[in-house]
Design a protein around this motif. Structure first.
Motif, mmCIF file in Angstrom:
data_model
loop_
_atom_site.group_PDB
_atom_site.id
_atom_site.type_symbol
_atom_site.label_atom_id
_atom_site.label_comp_id
_atom_site.label_asym_id
_atom_site.label_seq_id
_atom_site.Cartn_x
_atom_site.Cartn_y
_atom_site.Cartn_z
ATOM 1 N N VAL A 1 35.353 41.165 39.180
ATOM 2 C CA VAL A 1 35.249 41.199 37.713
ATOM 3 C C VAL A 1 35.170 42.654 37.252
ATOM 4 C CG1 VAL A 1 33.905 40.457 35.704
ATOM 5 C CG2 VAL A 1 34.088 38.951 37.704
ATOM 6 N N LEU A 2 34.331 43.426 37.928
ATOM 7 C CA LEU A 2 34.172 44.846 37.589
ATOM 8 C C LEU A 2 35.474 45.619 37.758
ATOM 9 C CD1 LEU A 2 30.675 45.497 39.151
ATOM 10 C CD2 LEU A 2 31.353 46.224 36.847
ATOM 11 N N ASP A 3 36.247 45.247 38.783
ATOM 12 C CA ASP A 3 37.500 45.950 39.068
ATOM 13 C C ASP A 3 38.685 45.376 38.284
ATOM 14 O OD1 ASP A 3 35.999 47.300 40.903
ATOM 15 O OD2 ASP A 3 36.731 46.184 42.645
ATOM 16 N N GLY A 4 38.465 44.265 37.579
ATOM 17 C CA GLY A 4 39.583 43.594 36.926
ATOM 18 C C GLY A 4 40.596 43.078 37.935
ATOM 19 N N ASP A 5 40.109 42.743 39.150
ATOM 20 C CA ASP A 5 40.992 42.249 40.214
ATOM 21 C C ASP A 5 41.165 40.732 40.047
ATOM 22 O OD1 ASP A 5 42.417 41.775 42.507
ATOM 23 O OD2 ASP A 5 40.788 42.269 43.897
ATOM 24 N N PHE A 6 42.012 40.376 39.096
ATOM 25 C CA PHE A 6 42.173 38.969 38.735
ATOM 26 C C PHE A 6 43.481 38.418 39.281
ATOM 27 C CE2 PHE A 6 39.658 39.672 34.509
ATOM 28 C CZ PHE A 6 38.530 39.964 35.254
ATOM 29 N N THR A 7 43.483 37.129 39.628
ATOM 30 C CA THR A 7 44.697 36.464 40.076
ATOM 31 C C THR A 7 44.932 35.263 39.154
ATOM 32 O OG1 THR A 7 45.790 35.351 41.931
ATOM 33 C CG2 THR A 7 43.410 35.115 41.814
ATOM 34 N N ASN A 8 46.187 34.929 38.937
ATOM 35 C CA ASN A 8 46.498 33.815 38.044
ATOM 36 C C ASN A 8 46.467 32.501 38.808
ATOM 37 O OD1 ASN A 8 47.549 31.934 36.326
ATOM 38 N ND2 ASN A 8 49.245 33.224 35.609
ATOM 39 N N LEU A 9 45.471 31.673 38.497
ATOM 40 C CA LEU A 9 45.287 30.430 39.263
ATOM 41 C C LEU A 9 46.269 29.336 38.833
ATOM 42 C CD1 LEU A 9 41.370 30.372 39.420
ATOM 43 C CD2 LEU A 9 42.942 31.053 41.227
ATOM 44 N N GLU B 1 28.597 46.944 30.279
ATOM 45 C CA GLU B 1 29.625 47.421 29.346
ATOM 46 C C GLU B 1 31.003 47.331 30.004
ATOM 47 O OE1 GLU B 1 31.125 48.694 25.830
ATOM 48 O OE2 GLU B 1 29.086 47.972 26.280
ATOM 49 N N LYS B 2 31.029 47.723 31.287
ATOM 50 C CA LYS B 2 32.277 47.729 32.051
ATOM 51 C C LYS B 2 32.826 46.299 32.201
ATOM 52 C CE LYS B 2 34.050 49.770 36.290
ATOM 53 N NZ LYS B 2 33.715 50.200 37.643
ATOM 54 N N ILE B 3 31.915 45.386 32.497
ATOM 55 C CA ILE B 3 32.303 43.973 32.651
ATOM 56 C C ILE B 3 32.858 43.449 31.330
ATOM 57 C CG2 ILE B 3 31.390 41.625 32.966
ATOM 58 C CD1 ILE B 3 29.432 42.849 35.045
ATOM 59 N N LYS B 4 32.131 43.739 30.266
ATOM 60 C CA LYS B 4 32.526 43.281 28.932
ATOM 61 C C LYS B 4 33.938 43.768 28.590
ATOM 62 C CE LYS B 4 31.603 45.387 25.170
ATOM 63 N NZ LYS B 4 30.904 46.203 24.174
ATOM 64 N N GLU B 5 34.192 45.050 28.858
ATOM 65 C CA GLU B 5 35.517 45.609 28.560
ATOM 66 C C GLU B 5 36.624 44.894 29.316
ATOM 67 O OE1 GLU B 5 35.409 49.831 29.251
ATOM 68 O OE2 GLU B 5 33.898 50.092 27.672
ATOM 69 N N LYS B 6 36.381 44.665 30.601
ATOM 70 C CA LYS B 6 37.382 43.962 31.417
ATOM 71 C C LYS B 6 37.662 42.578 30.837
ATOM 72 C CE LYS B 6 38.241 46.822 34.799
ATOM 73 N NZ LYS B 6 39.495 47.558 34.754
ATOM 74 N N LEU B 7 36.597 41.863 30.524
ATOM 75 C CA LEU B 7 36.750 40.489 30.045
ATOM 76 C C LEU B 7 37.477 40.459 28.701
ATOM 77 C CD1 LEU B 7 33.243 39.019 31.005
ATOM 78 C CD2 LEU B 7 35.406 38.753 32.234
ATOM 79 N N LEU B 8 37.109 41.385 27.829
ATOM 80 C CA LEU B 8 37.753 41.412 26.510
ATOM 81 C C LEU B 8 39.226 41.806 26.628
ATOM 82 C CD1 LEU B 8 34.901 42.895 24.253
ATOM 83 C CD2 LEU B 8 35.651 40.496 24.452
ATOM 84 N N SER B 9 39.534 42.698 27.590
ATOM 85 C CA SER B 9 40.938 43.121 27.745
ATOM 86 C C SER B 9 41.802 41.951 28.234
ATOM 87 C CB SER B 9 41.037 44.318 28.693
ATOM 88 O OG SER B 9 40.817 43.910 30.025
ATOM 89 N N PHE B 10 41.209 41.017 28.935
ATOM 90 C CA PHE B 10 41.945 39.821 29.365
ATOM 91 C C PHE B 10 41.733 38.649 28.387
ATOM 92 C CE2 PHE B 10 42.139 42.206 33.305
ATOM 93 C CZ PHE B 10 43.309 41.781 33.922
ATOM 94 N N GLU B 11 41.054 38.909 27.289
ATOM 95 C CA GLU B 11 40.743 37.892 26.274
ATOM 96 C C GLU B 11 40.119 36.626 26.870
ATOM 97 O OE1 GLU B 11 43.877 37.240 23.419
ATOM 98 O OE2 GLU B 11 44.696 39.257 23.786
ATOM 99 N N ILE B 12 39.123 36.857 27.740
ATOM 100 C CA ILE B 12 38.434 35.742 28.408
ATOM 101 C C ILE B 12 37.453 35.088 27.430
ATOM 102 C CG2 ILE B 12 36.879 35.109 30.312
ATOM 103 C CD1 ILE B 12 39.623 36.097 31.284
ATOM 104 N N ASP B 13 37.470 33.759 27.379
ATOM 105 C CA ASP B 13 36.535 33.019 26.520
ATOM 106 C C ASP B 13 35.358 32.435 27.291
ATOM 107 O OD1 ASP B 13 37.909 33.005 23.806
ATOM 108 O OD2 ASP B 13 39.535 32.310 25.117
ATOM 109 N N CYS B 14 35.587 32.244 28.590
ATOM 110 C CA CYS B 14 34.484 31.688 29.385
ATOM 111 C C CYS B 14 34.590 32.181 30.821
ATOM 112 C CB CYS B 14 34.516 30.157 29.352
ATOM 113 S SG CYS B 14 33.144 29.389 30.264
#
Lengths: 392, 392
Positions: free
Chosen positions: A48-56, A92-105
């Motif tokens: 999450v901190l690294d924004g290392d996300f995969t599309n499930l 703050e870092k986590i929040k930024e990552k999540l908002l940049s991916f427009e995560i709702d949950c």
């Protein structure tokens, strides 16, 4: 209406069904017209901190089926602990990552420590009025989540423990004068896993089952064991790794003791005080990663719990997770209701007093509780199983 | 012509198929018009000395079928060693018991130590011109009988080892920076069982497989491990209990070291020298008593070896046992030929040089050798198995 994006991550130690939880969430999300992107973070909160996300959404139907029988943790885990101080720049870092991916949950799939992580995340979002929900998905072989009838992963680990302990008991019957057989189970501070061997019928029932909830001192233990050995010329001792609270051990990042290897200490004690030989089996990692002995009840409930978790989010709930309640034992039926992450995170559910009897067995109530959980899955033909590869 | 009476006993440690050997002998004897009484001695040579015999004709067809899937030792074992001195009164006592039951042949089902017992028995009969044959039936999970392609019990123990090590490897993939995972296998002085994990494909293949045949000193081990950890941030080490020859250990009645617990010594070494955490799994007794992962090849060959043993006796052979020879690997086919008890008893078959490569893997020849042996049995529906009770 804009579709909602979700992020899922795995946290803590593996269980035989944590990937079934992942499959369950994706399957439910794919069915919901309200869900947009379905992301998974690699290696837990670190991903999450690294924004290392995969599309499930990229997982095929076959992948999702395979995941329901794949142990280990498909997305990988982390034991990183988040700081208590919610003003830490980490949040703050986590929040930024999540908002940049427009995560709702954010869905956090883990045990009591992971729910502490989830609770902190949720508190930090609330503090800054960030409209991201956090929903927990339960998981731990230790069965120690407060407010739960049982946890996802426990049934499979218990089935593995019961089956291997039966093999060990059978082995012990080979000699007229046998050794002291010692089986060490996982379970950290609680005895739920060691206690599962109480389901074994005579002549395979352990002679002593030692759990942290029912302390035994060295003298009492040796006296008991001496009596058993004099009568039977053999003894089978099952002990929870956490019984030996006195020995100095390493602590993990959450401040928990590493209890591993307790059986060897008790074995040495037996040899020294009673002059008896022992043979130790440390069940260890396969307890939580053995797909051959996974429980079908566990797999089914992992799928259903994820479905419940998604529905909580879609219903507007925040900072909760689905707890398993048993509404009937015969026939066995459960339902999932929301409990707050705060009420689960960092807390430990010990075996209740009414299940404890003595060091030889537990109450009939405990056995009634456990029995319906251990329904063996339909086995695949390859002995070692067919799984998703965990190589990332 | 007078019918011939036979006596069978089990000796040494259990395997997943030693009761299949018993079933095979009884099934073959029931079919032979030349065989009269079929006795079994309880608790090995001690039962012979005590005349503690049971009538195996009393076993029903259902019992015999159940025995083929029952681990442990149905008749019980003994680790009693017979004296070297053949004039010992013990031999006189055995002779009297056997003659009083009019026994024509003693079948000894065991490993290298047990074949020493069988060889001594046969020598003492020969010395006094007593017309009792002694026939061995092979058994040991250690796979260390000289003159054998492989031994009965090895395939099942190897299948258990491979399957659980795969679970452990999967578990290790949960973390980006993992622990050092250490798996300790049985195998006494040889590496056959630890080496079986060489069958695991990447990414589940162990990083190091340590066997007594390929010694490694602490410095070399730590250097290798350091290199692996730096590259992969995890390591899976499989070690044979017998690698640690230097540590002072207890000896059994046959003068063998008790190697159990070697993994904890290496674990402590890793922690001290490299500062890395490790998690130990000691597979121990379930390796030889796990019916869920028994090999169908092993069971079939146990039945066939007993049939061969009986035919050797009926052909007038004495002091021999059926060794397994592979006559073709593709398709896999074996035959049984007689070898003398003297050539097997007390000797150890190490892994041959052509199978050894380095500490990372074995030769393709070894993998070709092992692969056909690991065919999983058809599973029964109850996860814990349905067996004969070993309570005597």
């Amino acid at each position: 209406m804009k579709k909602k994006n979700i992020l899922y991550f795995q946290s803590g130690g593996p269980t035989a069904v944590i990937n079934a939880s992942l499959a369950g969430l994706v399957l439910s999300a794919l069915k919901s017209p309200s869900i947009g992107e379905i992301y998974g973070a690699r290696y837990g909160i670190e991903g999450v901190l690294d924004g290392d996300f995969t599309n499930l959404r990229g997982l095929s139907e076959n992948d999702l089926n395979l995941l329901t029988q794949t142990p280990g943790m498909y997305l990988g885990s982390s034991r990183k602990n988040l700081p208590e101080d919610l003003s830490s720049p980490l949040y703050e870092k986590i929040k930024e990552k999540l908002l940049s991916f427009e995560i709702d949950c954010v869905f956090v799939n883990g045990g009591n420590d992971s729910m502490l992580t989830a609770a902190k995340l949720f508190r930090s979002f609330s503090l800054h009025d960030i409209p991201i929900s956090v929903i927990g998905i339960p998981k731990t072989i230790d069965n120690d989540l407060v407010g739960f009838d049982h946890t996802l992963g426990y049934a499979s680990a218990a089935l593995h423990t019961v089956s291997l302990t039966k093999s060990i008991a059978i082995d012990g019957f080979s000699y007229k004068e046998g050794k002291i057989q010692i089986v060490e189970t996982m379970g950290r501070d609680t005895g739920w896993l060691a206690a599962s061997t109480d389901l074994l019928e005579e002549p395979y029932h352990p002679d002593l089952i030692l759990v942290p909830e029912l302390p035994i001192d060295h003298k009492e233990f040796l006296n008991e064991l001496k009596g058993i050995y004099e009568k039977k010329k053999r003894a089978l001792v099952v002990l929870s790794e956490g019984i030996n609270h006195n020995a100095p051990k390493e602590k993990d990042p959450f401040g928990h003791m590493n209890f591993e290897g307790a059986a060897y200490e008790w074995s040495a004690l037996i040899r020294k005080a009673l002059g008896l030989k022992s043979r130790v089996s440390v069940l260890s990692s396969p307890m939580r990663s053995d797909p051959v002995l996974a429980s079908q009840v566990d797999i089914d409930e992992a799928l259903r719990a994820s479905e419940a978790a998604l529905s909580f989010f879609l219903d507007g709930k925040k900072g909760v997770m689905p707890a398993i309640s048993r509404i009937s034992n015969n026939p066995y039926r459960v339902e999932f209701h929301p409990v707050s992450l705060d009420s689960v995170g960092g807390k430990i559910l010990y075996m209740p007093k009414e299940y404890l009897k003595d060091h030889h067995s537990f109450s009939e109530g405990f056995r009634d509780y456990l029995r319906p959980l251990l329904r063996k899955r339909t086995l695949f033909t390859d002995g070692c199983g067919v799984f998703m590869s965990l190589k990332r």
